[in-house]
Design a protein around this motif. Structure first.
Motif, PDB file in Angstrom:
ATOM      1  N   ALA A 144       0.828  -1.203   0.000  1.00 20.13           N
ATOM      2  CA  ALA A 144       0.000   0.000   0.000  1.00 20.13           C
ATOM      3  C   ALA A 144       0.861   1.252   0.000  1.00 20.13           C
ATOM      4  CB  ALA A 144      -0.927   0.003   1.217  1.00 20.13           C
ATOM      5  N   LEU A 145       0.395   2.271  -0.733  1.00 17.23           N
ATOM      6  CA  LEU A 145       1.097   3.547  -0.865  1.00 17.23           C
ATOM      7  C   LEU A 145       0.137   4.701  -0.647  1.00 17.23           C
ATOM      8  CD1 LEU A 145       3.096   3.189  -4.226  1.00 17.23           C
ATOM      9  CD2 LEU A 145       4.042   2.984  -1.922  1.00 17.23           C
ATOM     10  N   ASN A 146       0.674   5.788  -0.117  1.00 21.08           N
ATOM     11  CA  ASN A 146       0.045   7.102  -0.215  1.00 21.08           C
ATOM     12  C   ASN A 146       0.911   7.961  -1.135  1.00 21.08           C
ATOM     13  OD1 ASN A 146      -2.252   6.756   1.324  1.00 21.08           O
ATOM     14  ND2 ASN A 146      -1.250   7.364   3.241  1.00 21.08           N
ATOM     15  N   LEU A 147       0.269   8.763  -1.971  1.00 17.34           N
ATOM     16  CA  LEU A 147       0.981   9.524  -2.992  1.00 17.34           C
ATOM     17  C   LEU A 147       0.613  11.000  -2.934  1.00 17.34           C
ATOM     18  CD1 LEU A 147       0.340   7.129  -6.027  1.00 17.34           C
ATOM     19  CD2 LEU A 147       2.444   7.287  -4.679  1.00 17.34           C
ATOM     20  N   SER A 148       1.608  11.839  -3.231  1.00 19.33           N
ATOM     21  CA  SER A 148       1.386  13.263  -3.468  1.00 19.33           C
ATOM     22  C   SER A 148       2.192  13.627  -4.709  1.00 19.33           C
ATOM     23  CB  SER A 148       1.829  14.095  -2.263  1.00 19.33           C
ATOM     24  OG  SER A 148       1.645  15.477  -2.521  1.00 19.33           O
ATOM     25  N   LEU A 149       1.501  13.945  -5.815  1.00 16.03           N
ATOM     26  CA  LEU A 149       2.152  14.101  -7.113  1.00 16.03           C
ATOM     27  C   LEU A 149       1.923  15.495  -7.693  1.00 16.03           C
ATOM     28  CD1 LEU A 149       1.000  10.690  -8.659  1.00 16.03           C
ATOM     29  CD2 LEU A 149       3.045  11.145  -7.279  1.00 16.03           C
ATOM     30  N   GLN A 150       1.747  16.492  -6.830  1.00 10.16           N
ATOM     31  CA  GLN A 150       1.366  17.814  -7.313  1.00 10.16           C
ATOM     32  C   GLN A 150       2.500  18.596  -7.963  1.00 10.16           C
ATOM     33  OE1 GLN A 150       0.084  16.600  -4.373  1.00 10.16           O
ATOM     34  NE2 GLN A 150      -1.910  16.297  -5.335  1.00 10.16           N
ATOM     35  N   ASP A 151       3.756  18.290  -7.653  1.00 11.71           N
ATOM     36  CA  ASP A 151       4.858  19.065  -8.211  1.00 11.71           C
ATOM     37  C   ASP A 151       5.948  18.127  -8.720  1.00 11.71           C
ATOM     38  OD1 ASP A 151       6.274  18.233  -5.883  1.00 11.71           O
ATOM     39  OD2 ASP A 151       5.471  19.954  -4.793  1.00 11.71           O
ATOM     40  N   ALA A 152       7.067  18.711  -9.141  1.00 14.63           N
ATOM     41  CA  ALA A 152       8.143  17.902  -9.715  1.00 14.63           C
ATOM     42  C   ALA A 152       8.731  16.931  -8.700  1.00 14.63           C
ATOM     43  CB  ALA A 152       9.238  18.803 -10.269  1.00 14.63           C
ATOM     44  N   ARG A 153       8.624  17.263  -7.421  1.00 17.18           N
ATOM     45  CA  ARG A 153       9.108  16.372  -6.369  1.00 17.18           C
ATOM     46  C   ARG A 153       7.951  15.475  -5.923  1.00 17.18           C
ATOM     47  NH1 ARG A 153      13.360  15.949  -2.914  1.00 17.18           N
ATOM     48  NH2 ARG A 153      13.024  15.440  -0.721  1.00 17.18           N
ATOM     49  N   ARG A 154       8.004  14.198  -6.288  1.00 16.33           N
ATOM     50  CA  ARG A 154       6.955  13.254  -5.945  1.00 16.33           C
ATOM     51  C   ARG A 154       7.164  12.729  -4.525  1.00 16.33           C
ATOM     52  NH1 ARG A 154       5.426  15.631 -10.517  1.00 16.33           N
ATOM     53  NH2 ARG A 154       4.314  14.256 -11.935  1.00 16.33           N
ATOM     54  N   HIS A 155       6.093  12.748  -3.734  1.00 16.16           N
ATOM     55  CA  HIS A 155       6.146  12.234  -2.367  1.00 16.16           C
ATOM     56  C   HIS A 155       5.418  10.897  -2.319  1.00 16.16           C
ATOM     57  CE1 HIS A 155       7.635  15.950  -0.305  1.00 16.16           C
ATOM     58  NE2 HIS A 155       7.208  16.470  -1.438  1.00 16.16           N
ATOM     59  N   VAL A 156       6.131   9.856  -1.878  1.00 16.35           N
ATOM     60  CA  VAL A 156       5.582   8.504  -1.816  1.00 16.35           C
ATOM     61  C   VAL A 156       5.763   7.978  -0.400  1.00 16.35           C
ATOM     62  CG1 VAL A 156       5.704   6.162  -2.730  1.00 16.35           C
ATOM     63  CG2 VAL A 156       6.169   8.110  -4.244  1.00 16.35           C
ATOM     64  N   GLU A 157       4.675   7.524   0.209  1.00 14.62           N
ATOM     65  CA  GLU A 157       4.742   6.910   1.532  1.00 14.62           C
ATOM     66  C   GLU A 157       4.411   5.430   1.399  1.00 14.62           C
ATOM     67  OE1 GLU A 157       2.806   7.307   6.030  1.00 14.62           O
ATOM     68  OE2 GLU A 157       1.854   8.295   4.315  1.00 14.62           O
ATOM     69  N   LEU A 158       5.373   4.586   1.754  1.00 14.84           N
ATOM     70  CA  LEU A 158       5.170   3.141   1.706  1.00 14.84           C
ATOM     71  C   LEU A 158       4.566   2.695   3.035  1.00 14.84           C
ATOM     72  CD1 LEU A 158       5.518   0.450   0.208  1.00 14.84           C
ATOM     73  CD2 LEU A 158       7.848   0.321   1.145  1.00 14.84           C
ATOM     74  N   LEU A 159       3.273   2.370   3.018  1.00 13.72           N
ATOM     75  CA  LEU A 159       2.572   1.982   4.235  1.00 13.72           C
ATOM     76  C   LEU A 159       2.810   0.526   4.590  1.00 13.72           C
ATOM     77  CD1 LEU A 159      -0.843   3.711   3.479  1.00 13.72           C
ATOM     78  CD2 LEU A 159       0.989   4.553   4.955  1.00 13.72           C
ATOM     79  N   SER A 160       2.944  -0.311   3.573  1.00 17.59           N
ATOM     80  CA  SER A 160       3.185  -1.730   3.806  1.00 17.59           C
ATOM     81  C   SER A 160       3.678  -2.359   2.515  1.00 17.59           C
ATOM     82  CB  SER A 160       1.904  -2.443   4.274  1.00 17.59           C
ATOM     83  OG  SER A 160       0.894  -2.341   3.284  1.00 17.59           O
ATOM     84  N   GLY A 161       4.365  -3.481   2.652  1.00 18.62           N
ATOM     85  CA  GLY A 161       4.786  -4.221   1.477  1.00 18.62           C
ATOM     86  C   GLY A 161       6.031  -3.690   0.806  1.00 18.62           C
ATOM     87  N   GLU A 162       6.009  -3.651  -0.526  1.00 22.90           N
ATOM     88  CA  GLU A 162       7.226  -3.413  -1.297  1.00 22.90           C
ATOM     89  C   GLU A 162       6.918  -2.637  -2.573  1.00 22.90           C
ATOM     90  OE1 GLU A 162      11.034  -6.236  -2.542  1.00 22.90           O
ATOM     91  OE2 GLU A 162       9.042  -7.134  -2.339  1.00 22.90           O
ATOM     92  N   VAL A 163       7.868  -1.812  -2.989  1.00 22.98           N
ATOM     93  CA  VAL A 163       7.688  -1.012  -4.198  1.00 22.98           C
ATOM     94  C   VAL A 163       9.025  -0.868  -4.920  1.00 22.98           C
ATOM     95  CG1 VAL A 163       8.104   1.224  -3.063  1.00 22.98           C
ATOM     96  CG2 VAL A 163       6.654   1.115  -5.114  1.00 22.98           C
ATOM     97  N   MET A 164       8.947  -0.775  -6.245  1.00 18.10           N
ATOM     98  CA  MET A 164      10.111  -0.472  -7.085  1.00 18.10           C
ATOM     99  C   MET A 164       9.770   0.799  -7.865  1.00 18.10           C
ATOM    100  SD  MET A 164      13.153  -2.053  -8.174  1.00 18.10           S
ATOM    101  CE  MET A 164      12.953  -3.812  -8.502  1.00 18.10           C
ATOM    102  N   ILE A 165      10.593   1.840  -7.706  1.00 15.74           N
ATOM    103  CA  ILE A 165      10.333   3.128  -8.353  1.00 15.74           C
ATOM    104  C   ILE A 165      11.439   3.423  -9.358  1.00 15.74           C
ATOM    105  CG2 ILE A 165      10.008   5.606  -8.005  1.00 15.74           C
ATOM    106  CD1 ILE A 165       8.971   5.007  -5.219  1.00 15.74           C
TER     107      ILE A 165
END
Length: 324
Positions: A144-165
């Motif tokens: 699970a992720l929370n995302l904030s994509l409003q500007d050039a700097r993307r904010h990603v919060e990894l709540l659980s599990g795994e992600v590849m960016i």
């Protein structure tokens, strides 16, 4: 008539039962449950009296959970999931007070946080997201992720599990700040993998570089391509070399070399609904090979012959691996 004070005392349940009940509650209220999900939910309830007791407790507290069977059965009438409705439902349940001595704080549980996330995956599911031009995130199973994509700097919060960016082909000024309870990972034009565990976060860089620090604000560590690190609440472990097979799950594979069977089965269980138990008598037998994550039944069958172990499937949700 005298009031029975014991009627107000929440019953106690095992943590595993609470976790499973929370998972089923959020799944059935998500609007994404299939007929197979409903059947598996019924099997889970019937598998153990404690499961049924926990579910009935939810029904008594909310007074409306009994309707979930009907709601889930018609979920296919809704063409798109509605995260906002799911969040409101979970908040409503929290307001009803499903908490107490038994620990039924669903919204604060891992499954509750997943249900409130911007993006989430179920077990055995993976999902690819566009974070912006030339920027993607692949969410692994049960994450699970929370995302904030409003500007050039993307904010990603990894709540659980795994992600590849992957930001290797992003614009010159694009960057990502990835956060977990233990770590902050800042990078541009890189391929970064992160996985959350109960008491630490594992971060790896497959290409490019990243600046990693503890969430508490300690000094920053530079990670280069081919390096990984574990960050806990108070300290970070030394930098380690990244195994080239660490990201094989993106291709639907689990690749291992001399991995103890107990650890292998724990990894495999991430991609399969239910529970896989390993008898300690066979837990140290070593597993090597390339295994398809899309067919965990075939993997278990292969283990049975390769390692001379017995795989017993009591229900669709309960597998025990022990001596042959």
């Amino acid at each position: 008539m005298a009031h029975d004070a014991t009627a107000d005392v929440p019953p106690r349940f095992a943590d595993a039962v609470l976790d499973a009940a929370a998972a089923w509650l959020t799944e059935l209220m998500s609007g994404q449950a299939t007929e197979q999900d409903i059947q598996q939910w019924r099997q889970w309830r019937a598998a153990d009296p404690e499961h049924e007791r926990a579910w009935q407790h939810l029904e008594r507290v909310t007074g409306r959970i009994a309707l979930l069977d009907r709601r889930a059965a018609v979920a296919s009438l809704s063409p798109q999931p509605r995260p906002t409705a799911r969040r409101q439902a979970l908040k409503a349940i929290a307001a009803l007070g499903i908490s107490g001595a038994g620990g039924f704080a669903l919204v604060r549980s891992p499954h509750g946080r997943q249900a409130l996330a911007d993006v989430r995956t179920a077990k055995s599911e993976q999902r690819t997201l566009a974070l912006g031009p030339g920027m993607t995130a692949v969410l692994n199973t049960h994450s699970a992720l929370n995302l904030s994509l409003q500007d050039a700097r993307r904010h990603v919060e990894l709540l659980s599990g795994e992600v590849m960016i992957d930001t290797q082909h992003a614009a010159a000024d694009a960057s990502v700040l990835l956060r977990t309870p233990f770590a902050r990972v800042d990078f541009m034009h890189a391929l970064v993998q992160a996985r959350r565990f109960d008491d630490y976060t594992w971060v790896a860089v497959h290409a490019g570089a990243a600046a990693v620090s503890l969430q508490s604000g300690a000094a920053t560590t530079a990670l280069a391509a081919g390096e990984a690190i574990r960050l806990g609440a108070r300290a970070a472990k030394p930098i380690e070399q990244l195994a080239p097979t660490a990201g094989a799950w993106r291709d639907g594979q689990l690749i291992v070399d001399d991995m103890p069977l107990a650890i292998f089965l724990a990894e495999l269980s991430r991609y399969r609904p239910g529970v896989i138990r390993c008898d300690p008598r066979v837990g140290q037998r070593l597993v090597s090979g390339v295994f398809p994550l899309q067919d965990t039944d075939a993997v278990l069958k292969a283990l049975s012959s390769a390692l001379s172990v017995r795989v017993r499937q009591r229900t669709a949700w309960w597998v025990v691996v022990g001596p042959a």
